[in-house]
Motif scaffolding. Structure first.
Motif, short mmCIF file in Angstrom:
data_model
loop_
_atom_site.label_atom_id
_atom_site.label_comp_id
_atom_site.label_asym_id
_atom_site.label_seq_id
_atom_site.Cartn_x
_atom_site.Cartn_y
_atom_site.Cartn_z
N ASP A 3 -44.98 -87.70 -38.62
CA ASP A 3 -43.57 -88.04 -38.82
C ASP A 3 -43.04 -88.62 -37.50
N LYS A 4 -42.44 -89.80 -37.54
CA LYS A 4 -41.97 -90.44 -36.31
C LYS A 4 -40.80 -89.68 -35.67
N ASN A 5 -40.14 -88.79 -36.42
CA ASN A 5 -39.04 -88.01 -35.87
C ASN A 5 -39.48 -86.70 -35.25
N LEU A 6 -40.78 -86.38 -35.33
CA LEU A 6 -41.30 -85.12 -34.84
C LEU A 6 -41.99 -85.34 -33.50
N GLU A 7 -41.57 -84.59 -32.50
CA GLU A 7 -42.16 -84.71 -31.17
C GLU A 7 -42.68 -83.34 -30.74
N ILE A 8 -43.97 -83.24 -30.42
CA ILE A 8 -44.59 -81.97 -30.07
C ILE A 8 -45.08 -82.02 -28.63
N ASP A 9 -44.75 -81.00 -27.85
CA ASP A 9 -45.21 -80.85 -26.48
C ASP A 9 -46.05 -79.58 -26.41
N PRO A 10 -47.38 -79.68 -26.58
CA PRO A 10 -48.22 -78.48 -26.63
C PRO A 10 -48.25 -77.69 -25.33
N GLU A 11 -48.04 -78.33 -24.18
CA GLU A 11 -48.06 -77.63 -22.90
C GLU A 11 -46.90 -76.65 -22.78
N GLU A 16 -39.49 -80.81 -31.25
CA GLU A 16 -38.13 -81.16 -31.67
C GLU A 16 -38.20 -82.21 -32.77
N ILE A 17 -37.27 -82.09 -33.69
CA ILE A 17 -37.16 -83.01 -34.82
C ILE A 17 -35.80 -83.68 -34.73
N LYS A 18 -35.79 -85.02 -34.67
CA LYS A 18 -34.52 -85.75 -34.63
C LYS A 18 -33.84 -85.66 -35.99
N MET A 19 -32.58 -85.33 -35.94
CA MET A 19 -31.76 -85.31 -37.15
C MET A 19 -30.70 -86.39 -36.94
N GLY A 21 -26.86 -88.07 -36.21
CA GLY A 21 -25.66 -87.82 -35.41
C GLY A 21 -25.92 -87.16 -34.07
N GLY A 22 -27.10 -87.36 -33.50
CA GLY A 22 -27.40 -86.78 -32.19
C GLY A 22 -27.90 -85.34 -32.24
N TRP A 23 -28.12 -84.82 -33.43
CA TRP A 23 -28.60 -83.45 -33.58
C TRP A 23 -30.12 -83.40 -33.54
N TYR A 24 -30.64 -82.30 -33.02
CA TYR A 24 -32.08 -82.03 -33.00
C TYR A 24 -32.33 -80.63 -33.52
N LEU A 25 -33.42 -80.47 -34.24
CA LEU A 25 -33.90 -79.15 -34.64
C LEU A 25 -35.04 -78.85 -33.68
N THR A 26 -34.91 -77.80 -32.88
CA THR A 26 -35.93 -77.48 -31.90
C THR A 26 -36.66 -76.20 -32.30
N ILE A 27 -37.95 -76.18 -32.01
CA ILE A 27 -38.79 -75.01 -32.25
C ILE A 27 -39.53 -74.74 -30.96
N SER A 28 -39.38 -73.53 -30.43
CA SER A 28 -40.02 -73.22 -29.15
C SER A 28 -40.47 -71.77 -29.11
N ILE A 29 -41.45 -71.51 -28.27
CA ILE A 29 -41.88 -70.14 -28.02
C ILE A 29 -41.13 -69.66 -26.78
N GLU A 30 -40.44 -68.55 -26.92
CA GLU A 30 -39.65 -67.98 -25.83
C GLU A 30 -40.17 -66.58 -25.55
N LYS A 31 -39.81 -66.05 -24.40
CA LYS A 31 -40.20 -64.70 -24.05
C LYS A 31 -38.95 -63.89 -23.73
N VAL A 40 -40.45 -66.85 -31.58
CA VAL A 40 -40.25 -68.27 -31.85
C VAL A 40 -38.76 -68.48 -32.14
N GLU A 41 -38.19 -69.42 -31.41
CA GLU A 41 -36.77 -69.73 -31.59
C GLU A 41 -36.65 -71.06 -32.32
N ILE A 42 -35.89 -71.07 -33.40
CA ILE A 42 -35.56 -72.29 -34.13
C ILE A 42 -34.07 -72.50 -33.90
N ALA A 43 -33.72 -73.67 -33.35
CA ALA A 43 -32.32 -73.90 -32.98
C ALA A 43 -31.88 -75.30 -33.38
N LYS A 44 -30.59 -75.43 -33.62
CA LYS A 44 -29.96 -76.73 -33.86
C LYS A 44 -29.23 -77.07 -32.57
#
Length: 77
Positions: A3-11, A16-19, A21-31, A40-44
């Motif tokens: 998907d061209k709107n999906l950007e993954i940074d494995p490091e 993040e997924i572009k939505m 109006g300038g919105w992004y859906l982010t998925i990250s591993i947090e501690k 895992v945090e899913i955020a808008k």
């Protein structure tokens, strides 16, 4: 299929997924500093500010992904 709107940074364990109006859906591993556990945090986000967040135990991530795919298939999304 990529998907061209999906950007993954494995490091940095960040996606993040572009939505619209300038919105992004982010998925990250947090501690958690308090409990010293990973989650895992899913955020808008918009303009670097998180507007809505959902924290999930990592053991449920695969199940969530499969449920989302099934939901999309059943509803022709």
């Amino acid at each position: 299929m990529a998907d061209k709107n999906l950007e993954i940074d494995p490091e940095n364990a960040f996606t993040e997924i572009k939505m619209g109006g300038g919105w992004y859906l982010t998925i990250s591993i947090e501690k958690s500093e308090r409990f010293e556990k990973e989650y895992v945090e899913i955020a808008k986000e918009r303009a670097g500010q998180k507007r809505g967040r959902f924290n999930l135990n990592p053991k449920y991530i695969r199940e969530l992904g499969q449920a989302l795919l099934e939901f999309a298939d059943k509803n022709n999304l």
